[in-house]
Design a protein around this motif. Structure first.
Motif, PDB file in Angstrom:
ATOM      1  N   MET A   1      34.482  52.450  64.194  1.00 51.92           N
ATOM      2  CA  MET A   1      34.663  51.622  63.013  1.00 51.92           C
ATOM      3  C   MET A   1      35.790  50.634  63.243  1.00 51.92           C
ATOM      4  O   MET A   1      36.804  50.966  63.835  1.00 51.92           O
ATOM      5  N   LYS A   2      35.591  49.442  62.736  1.00 51.23           N
ATOM      6  CA  LYS A   2      36.625  48.420  62.806  1.00 51.23           C
ATOM      7  C   LYS A   2      37.280  48.286  61.432  1.00 51.23           C
ATOM      8  O   LYS A   2      36.642  48.484  60.405  1.00 51.23           O
ATOM      9  N   LYS A   3      38.555  47.940  61.458  1.00 54.59           N
ATOM     10  CA  LYS A   3      39.270  47.706  60.212  1.00 54.59           C
ATOM     11  C   LYS A   3      39.289  46.203  59.963  1.00 54.59           C
ATOM     12  O   LYS A   3      39.691  45.424  60.826  1.00 54.59           O
ATOM     13  N   TYR A   4      38.827  45.813  58.778  1.00 53.64           N
ATOM     14  CA  TYR A   4      38.677  44.411  58.418  1.00 53.64           C
ATOM     15  C   TYR A   4      39.509  44.056  57.193  1.00 53.64           C
ATOM     16  O   TYR A   4      39.855  44.908  56.381  1.00 53.64           O
ATOM     17  N   VAL A   5      39.727  42.746  57.059  1.00 53.30           N
ATOM     18  CA  VAL A   5      40.271  42.160  55.839  1.00 53.30           C
ATOM     19  C   VAL A   5      39.212  41.204  55.311  1.00 53.30           C
ATOM     20  O   VAL A   5      38.609  40.450  56.079  1.00 53.30           O
ATOM     21  N   PHE A  70      27.183  36.354  40.240  1.00 51.53           N
ATOM     22  CA  PHE A  70      27.703  35.065  40.673  1.00 51.53           C
ATOM     23  C   PHE A  70      28.109  35.164  42.145  1.00 51.53           C
ATOM     24  O   PHE A  70      28.332  36.244  42.661  1.00 51.53           O
ATOM     25  N   GLU A  71      28.138  33.988  42.774  1.00 46.69           N
ATOM     26  CA  GLU A  71      28.455  33.943  44.199  1.00 46.69           C
ATOM     27  C   GLU A  71      29.957  33.803  44.413  1.00 46.69           C
ATOM     28  O   GLU A  71      30.627  33.077  43.675  1.00 46.69           O
ATOM     29  N   VAL A  72      30.452  34.506  45.412  1.00 50.88           N
ATOM     30  CA  VAL A  72      31.862  34.415  45.797  1.00 50.88           C
ATOM     31  C   VAL A  72      31.924  34.283  47.319  1.00 50.88           C
ATOM     32  O   VAL A  72      31.676  35.254  48.038  1.00 50.88           O
ATOM     33  N   PRO A  73      32.241  33.089  47.804  1.00 49.90           N
ATOM     34  CA  PRO A  73      32.404  32.943  49.254  1.00 49.90           C
ATOM     35  C   PRO A  73      33.495  33.890  49.762  1.00 49.90           C
ATOM     36  O   PRO A  73      34.539  34.060  49.122  1.00 49.90           O
ATOM     37  N   THR A  74      33.226  34.496  50.910  1.00 53.21           N
ATOM     38  CA  THR A  74      34.096  35.547  51.430  1.00 53.21           C
ATOM     39  C   THR A  74      34.376  35.307  52.911  1.00 53.21           C
ATOM     40  O   THR A  74      33.460  35.026  53.682  1.00 53.21           O
ATOM     41  N   VAL A  75      35.637  35.432  53.282  1.00 52.98           N
ATOM     42  CA  VAL A  75      36.063  35.353  54.678  1.00 52.98           C
ATOM     43  C   VAL A  75      36.372  36.774  55.128  1.00 52.98           C
ATOM     44  O   VAL A  75      37.100  37.494  54.444  1.00 52.98           O
ATOM     45  N   VAL A  76      35.812  37.190  56.262  1.00 51.01           N
ATOM     46  CA  VAL A  76      36.083  38.518  56.813  1.00 51.01           C
ATOM     47  C   VAL A  76      36.537  38.367  58.261  1.00 51.01           C
ATOM     48  O   VAL A  76      35.963  37.589  59.014  1.00 51.01           O
ATOM     49  N   PHE A  77      37.573  39.116  58.613  1.00 48.76           N
ATOM     50  CA  PHE A  77      38.074  39.111  59.989  1.00 48.76           C
ATOM     51  C   PHE A  77      38.748  40.446  60.250  1.00 48.76           C
ATOM     52  O   PHE A  77      39.108  41.172  59.317  1.00 48.76           O
ATOM     53  N   GLU A  78      38.908  40.770  61.522  1.00 49.28           N
ATOM     54  CA  GLU A  78      39.552  42.033  61.864  1.00 49.28           C
ATOM     55  C   GLU A  78      41.015  41.998  61.432  1.00 49.28           C
ATOM     56  O   GLU A  78      41.706  40.995  61.622  1.00 49.28           O
ATOM     57  N   GLN A  79      41.465  43.095  60.867  1.00 47.11           N
ATOM     58  CA  GLN A  79      42.834  43.173  60.361  1.00 47.11           C
ATOM     59  C   GLN A  79      43.840  42.899  61.473  1.00 47.11           C
ATOM     60  O   GLN A  79      44.877  42.276  61.243  1.00 47.11           O
ATOM     61  N   SER A  80      43.533  43.326  62.678  1.00 52.59           N
ATOM     62  CA  SER A  80      44.461  43.161  63.799  1.00 52.59           C
ATOM     63  C   SER A  80      44.772  41.698  64.093  1.00 52.59           C
ATOM     64  O   SER A  80      45.817  41.391  64.683  1.00 52.59           O
ATOM     65  N   THR A  81      43.922  40.767  63.689  1.00 54.25           N
ATOM     66  CA  THR A  81      44.186  39.346  63.943  1.00 54.25           C
ATOM     67  C   THR A  81      45.256  38.773  63.017  1.00 54.25           C
ATOM     68  O   THR A  81      45.825  37.721  63.314  1.00 54.25           O
ATOM     69  N   LEU A  82      45.536  39.460  61.917  1.00 53.73           N
ATOM     70  CA  LEU A  82      46.504  38.933  60.946  1.00 53.73           C
ATOM     71  C   LEU A  82      47.913  38.820  61.517  1.00 53.73           C
ATOM     72  O   LEU A  82      48.638  37.884  61.188  1.00 53.73           O
TER      73      LEU A  82
END
Length: 175
Positions: A1-5, A70-82
């Motif tokens: 599993m990957k940890k995401y934001v 309703f639509e909500v644009p969402t950005v997802v990336f791995e937490q480690s990149t923060l």
């Protein structure tokens, strides 16, 4: 599993697109996301998943549409990149107080002519730098007093974007 934001764009602003984080957590767990945590009402989520970033974003957007219609644009990336994003902020070493530092994620690619429009704009002393799909900003008198708010950036660049302050970025790293 990957940890995401995941960063949600434009929720709980001026009474628009209201989403309670406790309800969102339940909805996201129902579609299979694991260890879901939310942070403040502006739509910051930390979770685990085996899916790709794109699949996780689509999953979250679908869950929100299913629950709220309703639509909500969402950005997802791995937490480690923060941590790297925070370390790359070009203004972090130029200010004593980090309250004026923000990171803005663009959901779309700006055209070259739009980049030039932003470069030519009077920003009242505030500064920005675009690196990859991020706009790093420094508000010397605070974002609330700036002409260069998120709406200004979206209009100049003709992109959809979502912005987070230094404290939120730091908290998402800790979660």
């Amino acid at each position: 599993m990957k940890k995401y934001v995941a960063l949600l764009r434009g929720i709980n602003v001026s009474g628009q697109k209201k989403i309670k984080m406790a309800e969102l957590k339940v909805a996201l767990e129902a579609v299979g996301l694991q260890s879901v945590q939310t942070y403040i009402q502006s739509g910051n989520i930390v979770f685990e998943s085996e899916e790709s970033e794109e699949q996780a974003a689509a999953c979250i957007e679908g869950a929100i549409y299913g629950a709220y219609n309703f639509e909500v644009p969402t950005v997802v990336f791995e937490q480690s990149t923060l941590e790297g994003i925070r370390a790359a902020h070009p203004f972090r070493t130029q200010v004593e107080d980090t309250k004026g530092l923000y990171v803005c994620w663009m959901l779309d690619e700006p055209a070259e002519d739009r980049l030039q429009l932003l470069a030519d704009a009077d920003l009242g002393g505030d500064e920005y730098q675009i690196i990859d799909h991020l706009i790093y900003t420094c508000y010397h008198r605070g974002m609330g007093k700036s002409k260069m708010d998120i709406s200004f950036l979206e209009k100049k660049l003709k992109v959809r974007a979502t912005s987070r302050n230094w404290n939120t970025v730091s908290k998402l790293i800790e979660m």
